[in-house]
Design an enzyme around this catalytic site. Sequence first.
Site, short mmCIF file in Angstrom:
data_model
loop_
_atom_site.label_atom_id
_atom_site.label_comp_id
_atom_site.label_asym_id
_atom_site.label_seq_id
_atom_site.Cartn_x
_atom_site.Cartn_y
_atom_site.Cartn_z
CG PHE A 133 -1.81 1.25 1.24
CD1 PHE A 133 -3.02 1.26 0.54
CD2 PHE A 133 -1.43 2.40 1.92
CE1 PHE A 133 -3.83 2.40 0.53
CE2 PHE A 133 -2.24 3.55 1.91
CZ PHE A 133 -3.43 3.53 1.22
CG ASP A 218 5.52 3.67 1.80
OD1 ASP A 218 5.56 4.38 2.82
OD2 ASP A 218 4.49 3.51 1.12
CE LYS A 247 -0.95 6.10 7.62
NZ LYS A 247 -0.62 5.42 6.38
C1 LIG Z 1 -0.83 5.67 4.96
C2 LIG Z 1 0.21 5.19 4.03
C3 LIG Z 1 0.47 5.87 2.82
C4 LIG Z 1 -0.36 7.04 2.35
O1 LIG Z 1 -0.23 8.14 3.19
P1 LIG Z 1 -1.33 9.32 3.06
O2 LIG Z 1 -0.83 10.36 4.02
O3 LIG Z 1 -2.64 8.73 3.44
O4 LIG Z 1 -1.31 9.78 1.66
C5 LIG Z 1 1.51 5.41 2.04
N1 LIG Z 1 2.23 4.36 2.40
C6 LIG Z 1 2.02 3.69 3.55
C7 LIG Z 1 2.90 2.54 3.90
C8 LIG Z 1 0.99 4.07 4.39
O5 LIG Z 1 0.74 3.39 5.51
#
Ligand SMILES: *Cc1c(COP(=O)(O)O)cnc(C)c1O
Length: 397
Positions: A133, A218, A247
Site C-alpha cells: 500500500f 516506504d 503519518k
Molecule cells: C498511509 C500510508 C500511505 C499514504 O499516506 P497518506 O498520508 O494517506 O497519503 C503510504 N504508504 C504507507 C505505507 C501508508 O501506511
Amino acid sequence: MEYPGELSAVMYVAERPSVVFVEGRGSWLVAEDGRRFLDFVQGWAVNSLGHAPPAVADAVAAQARTLISSSPAYFNRPMVTLANRLAALSGMERAYFAVSGAEANEGAIKLARKWGSLHRGGAWRIVTAANGFHGRTLACMSASDKPGWGALFEPKVTGFAKVPLNDIGAMAAALTEDVAAVMLEPVQGEAGVLPADLDYLRALRALTRERGVLLILDEVQTGIGRTGTLFACQQAGITPDILTLGKGLGGGVPLAALLATAAVSCFEPGDQGGTFSGNPLTCAAGLAVLEAVTAPGFLAQVCERGAYLAERLRALSVRHGLGEVRGSGLLLALGIPAGDAAAIAARAFAAGLLLNAPRPHTLRFMPALNVGRDEIDTMVERLDGALHHKTPATARG
Ligand SMILES: *Cc1c(COP(=O)(O)O)cnc(C)c1O
C-alpha cells in the site's frame, strides 16, 4: 450514498460512525455527546505522541505567531533545520517535504523515473510488493496491490510489477533492464501488519546494489519510532536510496518527507514542488516530534510497551482461540480466524475503544508511542468484552 443529517455535507468516502469528535488528550478522544474513547487508532498511526501533545501544540502555536508560510520559493528556518535533522538521523542526504504520504511516494516514483532516464538507460519500471500500500494518487494506487483496486479508475499508471514479499528469487527475476527501482514497505501496514523478513531486506539491499537498481522504502507507517527503532530499516541494518515518511512525522500535523541520497537526488527546478512543501508550521511540528522521539529512553520505552501489548494480546488470543500476534514496536496485529474483525471493532467502538480492522482476519493496534501500561490494560479489558459479545458495560473512560 451519503451520511445522515448535517453530516451529508461531508463527501461519502468511508464508512464512519455518526459520532463527532471534539477533543483529544493523550490516548483519549472525546465526542460531542460526552462519550470518551480509548484510542488505539491514533489518527491511523499518526499521533506519535498521542492527542494534543503539549510539545507539538506549543511548537505549532509559537511558529504560528512567528511565520506560517513563506512560500516554497524561499527557505525558512524550520524547513532547513528539519531537513538537516532528518538527514543526520536517516543517513539520507536530501529532504523534500510534502503534505501526505501519497505525495511523498509520488515524488519517490518521479525521482526514480528521472534517475532511470539519466543513469540507467531510460529504465522506468518499478517493482513493488504484492499486498503493498503506497497511497491514493493514481500512481500510488497503481503501485499498490490493495484488494478491489485492480479495476478502479482505469487506465492505471503503467510500469508497476508486483512480486510476493519475502521471495528474493521472484524479486531477482523481476529486475529486468527496464526496472529503475524497487519500492516496498518494511512492514506492510494496510495489508494487516505483514513484516518483510530482516534477512530478506538485507538480501534485497545487496541485490538492488548488484543490479544497479534503486531501493525505495516506504516508511510512511513504520517510520518515526512506530516499530521500536526510529526507522524500521534500521532493524535490518540497511539504508535505502530513497526513504519516504508521513503519518507519525508531524505528530498529527500533515507532514511527509521524501528523503534521498545525494547521488540519487537528480530533480531539476520545475520537476518537483508543491505550495505547502517545507511549510514552516508543519516543519516546526516535525521538529517537536523528532525531539521527543529521539530523547534518551523514548524508543526503549516504545519497545517495552510494544512487548507488553504483544504479551497481553497473546494471552487474549489463547483465551479466545484467536490467531497470531504480529508486528514490532507499537505496530501490532492480532489474527482473527473467524474473519469478523470488523464486527469486533464495531463492538469495541460501542464499548468505548477505537480499533482498526484493516482486513477481515486482522485487528490492528497503533496506539500513541507514549501509551501507558494502564491504558494497554484498559484496552485489553474492553477488547476482551467485545470478544465475549457482551453488551458494553459503559462507554465512559
Ligand atoms: C498511509 C500510508 C500511505 C499514504 O499516506 P497518506 O498520508 O494517506 O497519503 C503510504 N504508504 C504507507 C505505507 C501508508 O501506511
